[in-house]
Design a protein around this motif. Structure first.
Motif, PDB file in Angstrom:
ATOM      1  N   PRO A   1      50.925  61.097  61.298  1.00 39.91           N
ATOM      2  CA  PRO A   1      50.180  60.370  60.268  1.00 39.91           C
ATOM      3  C   PRO A   1      48.926  61.136  59.846  1.00 39.91           C
ATOM      4  CG  PRO A   1      49.727  59.432  62.419  1.00 39.91           C
ATOM      5  CD  PRO A   1      50.791  60.465  62.637  1.00 39.91           C
ATOM      6  N   VAL A   2      48.495  60.872  58.607  1.00 43.82           N
ATOM      7  CA  VAL A   2      47.353  61.562  58.016  1.00 43.82           C
ATOM      8  C   VAL A   2      46.266  60.529  57.710  1.00 43.82           C
ATOM      9  CG1 VAL A   2      46.565  63.015  56.114  1.00 43.82           C
ATOM     10  CG2 VAL A   2      48.908  63.262  56.983  1.00 43.82           C
ATOM     11  N   GLY A   3      45.021  60.891  57.984  1.00 47.14           N
ATOM     12  CA  GLY A   3      43.884  60.041  57.638  1.00 47.14           C
ATOM     13  C   GLY A   3      43.375  59.251  58.823  1.00 47.14           C
ATOM     14  N   GLY A   4      42.049  59.158  58.921  1.00 47.23           N
ATOM     15  CA  GLY A   4      41.455  58.384  60.003  1.00 47.23           C
ATOM     16  C   GLY A   4      40.281  57.547  59.567  1.00 47.23           C
ATOM     17  N   TRP A   5      39.964  57.579  58.270  1.00 49.43           N
ATOM     18  CA  TRP A   5      38.817  56.836  57.751  1.00 49.43           C
ATOM     19  C   TRP A   5      39.244  55.544  57.058  1.00 49.43           C
ATOM     20  CZ3 TRP A   5      36.832  56.132  52.558  1.00 49.43           C
ATOM     21  CH2 TRP A   5      35.532  55.618  52.525  1.00 49.43           C
ATOM     22  N   PHE A   6      40.290  55.629  56.243  1.00 54.16           N
ATOM     23  CA  PHE A   6      40.782  54.454  55.524  1.00 54.16           C
ATOM     24  C   PHE A   6      41.772  53.707  56.420  1.00 54.16           C
ATOM     25  CE2 PHE A   6      43.301  52.135  52.348  1.00 54.16           C
ATOM     26  CZ  PHE A   6      42.307  51.646  51.519  1.00 54.16           C
ATOM     27  N   VAL A   7      41.275  53.185  57.536  1.00 55.35           N
ATOM     28  CA  VAL A   7      42.137  52.492  58.499  1.00 55.35           C
ATOM     29  C   VAL A   7      41.440  51.219  58.969  1.00 55.35           C
ATOM     30  CG1 VAL A   7      43.250  54.613  59.305  1.00 55.35           C
ATOM     31  CG2 VAL A   7      41.212  53.773  60.478  1.00 55.35           C
ATOM     32  N   TRP A   8      42.256  50.274  59.395  1.00 54.54           N
ATOM     33  CA  TRP A   8      41.738  49.054  60.025  1.00 54.54           C
ATOM     34  C   TRP A   8      42.549  48.792  61.282  1.00 54.54           C
ATOM     35  CZ3 TRP A   8      43.796  44.456  61.700  1.00 54.54           C
ATOM     36  CH2 TRP A   8      42.870  43.500  62.148  1.00 54.54           C
TER      37      TRP A   8
ATOM     38  N   GLY B   1      34.609  46.964  63.019  1.00 59.73           N
ATOM     39  CA  GLY B   1      33.444  46.322  62.439  1.00 59.73           C
ATOM     40  C   GLY B   1      32.907  45.175  63.257  1.00 59.73           C
ATOM     41  N   GLY B   2      33.271  45.137  64.549  1.00 61.82           N
ATOM     42  CA  GLY B   2      32.781  44.057  65.382  1.00 61.82           C
ATOM     43  C   GLY B   2      33.302  42.693  64.982  1.00 61.82           C
ATOM     44  N   GLY B   3      34.476  42.666  64.362  1.00 58.89           N
ATOM     45  CA  GLY B   3      35.049  41.394  63.936  1.00 58.89           C
ATOM     46  C   GLY B   3      34.555  40.922  62.588  1.00 58.89           C
ATOM     47  N   ALA B   4      33.896  41.802  61.812  1.00 58.97           N
ATOM     48  CA  ALA B   4      33.430  41.431  60.479  1.00 58.97           C
ATOM     49  C   ALA B   4      34.615  41.040  59.605  1.00 58.97           C
ATOM     50  CB  ALA B   4      32.687  42.603  59.848  1.00 58.97           C
ATOM     51  N   PRO B   5      34.422  40.101  58.660  1.00 60.10           N
ATOM     52  CA  PRO B   5      35.521  39.754  57.752  1.00 60.10           C
ATOM     53  C   PRO B   5      35.949  40.966  56.932  1.00 60.10           C
ATOM     54  CG  PRO B   5      33.459  38.821  56.963  1.00 60.10           C
ATOM     55  CD  PRO B   5      33.193  39.357  58.341  1.00 60.10           C
ATOM     56  N   VAL B   6      37.162  40.922  56.432  1.00 57.92           N
ATOM     57  CA  VAL B   6      37.746  42.057  55.729  1.00 57.92           C
ATOM     58  C   VAL B   6      38.101  41.646  54.305  1.00 57.92           C
ATOM     59  CG1 VAL B   6      39.705  43.657  55.664  1.00 57.92           C
ATOM     60  CG2 VAL B   6      38.617  43.103  57.855  1.00 57.92           C
ATOM     61  N   LEU B   7      37.695  42.466  53.353  1.00 60.91           N
ATOM     62  CA  LEU B   7      38.040  42.270  51.950  1.00 60.91           C
ATOM     63  C   LEU B   7      38.932  43.413  51.514  1.00 60.91           C
ATOM     64  CD1 LEU B   7      37.798  40.883  49.201  1.00 60.91           C
ATOM     65  CD2 LEU B   7      35.627  42.113  48.854  1.00 60.91           C
ATOM     66  N   LEU B   8      40.139  43.089  51.057  1.00 61.65           N
ATOM     67  CA  LEU B   8      41.118  44.062  50.597  1.00 61.65           C
ATOM     68  C   LEU B   8      41.258  43.933  49.084  1.00 61.65           C
ATOM     69  CD1 LEU B   8      43.879  43.303  53.282  1.00 61.65           C
ATOM     70  CD2 LEU B   8      42.038  45.009  53.440  1.00 61.65           C
ATOM     71  N   LEU B   9      41.133  45.047  48.371  1.00 69.92           N
ATOM     72  CA  LEU B   9      41.219  45.054  46.913  1.00 69.92           C
ATOM     73  C   LEU B   9      42.261  46.070  46.491  1.00 69.92           C
ATOM     74  CD1 LEU B   9      37.376  45.023  46.359  1.00 69.92           C
ATOM     75  CD2 LEU B   9      38.905  43.114  45.931  1.00 69.92           C
ATOM     76  N   ALA B  10      43.343  45.588  45.875  1.00 67.57           N
ATOM     77  CA  ALA B  10      44.488  46.446  45.568  1.00 67.57           C
ATOM     78  C   ALA B  10      44.753  46.474  44.078  1.00 67.57           C
ATOM     79  CB  ALA B  10      45.736  45.947  46.291  1.00 67.57           C
ATOM     80  N   GLY B  11      45.050  47.659  43.567  1.00 69.05           N
ATOM     81  CA  GLY B  11      45.528  47.814  42.204  1.00 69.05           C
ATOM     82  C   GLY B  11      46.937  48.357  42.218  1.00 69.05           C
ATOM     83  N   GLY B  12      47.901  47.587  41.731  1.00 67.16           N
ATOM     84  CA  GLY B  12      49.286  48.040  41.669  1.00 67.16           C
ATOM     85  C   GLY B  12      49.848  48.377  43.029  1.00 67.16           C
ATOM     86  N   SER B  13      50.485  49.559  43.134  1.00 67.96           N
ATOM     87  CA  SER B  13      51.106  49.941  44.403  1.00 67.96           C
ATOM     88  C   SER B  13      50.088  50.312  45.463  1.00 67.96           C
ATOM     89  CB  SER B  13      52.089  51.092  44.188  1.00 67.96           C
ATOM     90  OG  SER B  13      51.426  52.209  43.607  1.00 67.96           O
ATOM     91  N   GLY B  14      48.788  50.270  45.109  1.00 64.93           N
ATOM     92  CA  GLY B  14      47.752  50.440  46.118  1.00 64.93           C
ATOM     93  C   GLY B  14      47.718  49.330  47.139  1.00 64.93           C
ATOM     94  N   VAL B  15      48.537  48.308  46.932  1.00 63.00           N
ATOM     95  CA  VAL B  15      48.621  47.222  47.913  1.00 63.00           C
ATOM     96  C   VAL B  15      49.318  47.668  49.201  1.00 63.00           C
ATOM     97  CG1 VAL B  15      50.841  46.222  47.203  1.00 63.00           C
ATOM     98  CG2 VAL B  15      49.016  44.723  48.070  1.00 63.00           C
TER      99      VAL B  15
ATOM    100  N   ALA C   1      28.435  40.900  55.209  1.00 69.65           N
ATOM    101  CA  ALA C   1      28.681  42.302  55.589  1.00 69.65           C
ATOM    102  C   ALA C   1      30.152  42.573  55.899  1.00 69.65           C
ATOM    103  CB  ALA C   1      27.809  42.690  56.776  1.00 69.65           C
ATOM    104  N   PRO C   2      31.067  42.251  54.966  1.00 69.62           N
ATOM    105  CA  PRO C   2      32.487  42.501  55.243  1.00 69.62           C
ATOM    106  C   PRO C   2      32.815  43.991  55.203  1.00 69.62           C
ATOM    107  CG  PRO C   2      32.211  41.850  52.959  1.00 69.62           C
ATOM    108  CD  PRO C   2      30.854  41.710  53.607  1.00 69.62           C
ATOM    109  N   LEU C   3      33.906  44.361  55.894  1.00 69.24           N
ATOM    110  CA  LEU C   3      34.513  45.663  55.677  1.00 69.24           C
ATOM    111  C   LEU C   3      35.349  45.567  54.413  1.00 69.24           C
ATOM    112  CD1 LEU C   3      35.770  46.581  59.262  1.00 69.24           C
ATOM    113  CD2 LEU C   3      33.717  47.419  58.105  1.00 69.24           C
TER     114      LEU C   3
END
Length: 280
Positions: free
Chosen positions: A131-138, A143-157, A242-244
């Motif tokens: 696998p590639v990438g280590g920053w855009f991961v959950w 985040g210490g259990g911070a709530p998560v907000l996911l924002l997707a455009g098209g196939s970015g989901v 302070a969501p991720l």
């Protein structure tokens, strides 16, 4: 990530490189180099009229994190290669540790995606790196259990669905909100899993923004159009929690949404964005 380009040469929908009789076909051979594995397609299903979900068996796969992607490579018998990056849509399953799922959106005039959507058959093989990438991961506990907000455009989901699935697999209770911007009902991916009878996630709230056309059964009166600042404020988490924040989609969508998030007071350091563009 749904198809970033490493090389360019015209290929028909059947995967035929070039237009002359006897021209080399992408996928006719494997030129395995360090870091690449030869995977086998074990199952496939259409995710929409123009997208297909591929399940690959990848020998030696050591696992992945939700949000990572893989590179897929096709090699023609003349040595020409084409590489594309695709987000992993599955959470890693210890019960099937060498299985990797990607969803490919057909790109009109594309070199690789028409072949993967229309012609790549169960039992055929393809090279995989990742696998590639280590920053855009959950992962649970991020985040210490911070709530998560996911924002997707098209196939970015796709990578965001992997995060939803990882939350479910782990039995995690972190509150998730997903805002999904999609053109037409026929373009939506995983909608039943996220909002319909297939939904199984307590604590994952999904809001869909239709930009070009709306389902006839929809009960509200919002006309088609892009996501607005007011909608994002209403359906996203307030900045003081302070969501991720994870944003994925075409470049224009990512840039517009990122600006709105800053206007709403979200810290730039809490916004993780991944974008994709047309093949070139």
């Amino acid at each position: 990530m749904t198809g970033q380009v490493a090389a360019g040469r015209a290929v028909t929908a059947a995967g035929q490189a070039g237009t002359t009789p006897g021209a080399a076909r992408l996928g006719d051979r494997f030129a395995v180099a360090s870091g690449w594995r030869v995977a086998t397609l074990v199952s496939a299903a259409h995710a929409s009229a123009s997208a297909r979900t591929l399940v690959l068996e990848v020998p030696g796969w050591a696992g992945h994190r939700a949000g990572q992607h893989v590179d897929l490579r096709l090699t023609a018998d003349d040595g020409y290669t084409a590489v594309r990056a695709y987000s992993i849509g599955s959470s890693w399953d210890p019960a099937a540790p060498t299985r990797v799922e990607v969803t490919v959106q057909r790109v009109a005039g594309g070199e690789v995606s028409p072949y993967l959507v229309d012609d790549f058959a169960v039992g055929q093989r393809i090279e995989v790196r990742g696998p590639v990438g280590g920053w855009f991961v959950w992962e649970p506990g991020a985040g210490g259990g911070a709530p998560v907000l996911l924002l997707a455009g098209g196939s970015g989901v796709v990578p965001l669905v992997a995060m939803v699935r990882e939350r479910r697999r782990a039995g995690d209770r972190t509150p998730f909100r997903l805002v999904y911007s999609v053109r037409m009902p026929g373009d939506a991916l995983f909608l039943d899993e996220l909002t319909g009878t297939g939904r199984r996630d307590n604590g994952v709230d999904t809001h869909v923004v239709w930009t070009r056309g709306v389902p006839p059964e929809r009960g509200d009166d919002r006309p088609p159009g892009r996501l607005t600042l007011r909608e994002l404020a209403r359906h996203g988490w307030p900045a003081d929690l302070a969501p991720l924040v994870y944003v994925c989609g075409p470049t224009g969508f990512v840039e517009a949404v990122s600006r709105m998030l800053l206007v709403l007071g979200h810290e730039a350091s809490a916004i993780r964005a991944e974008r994709f563009g047309p093949s070139s």
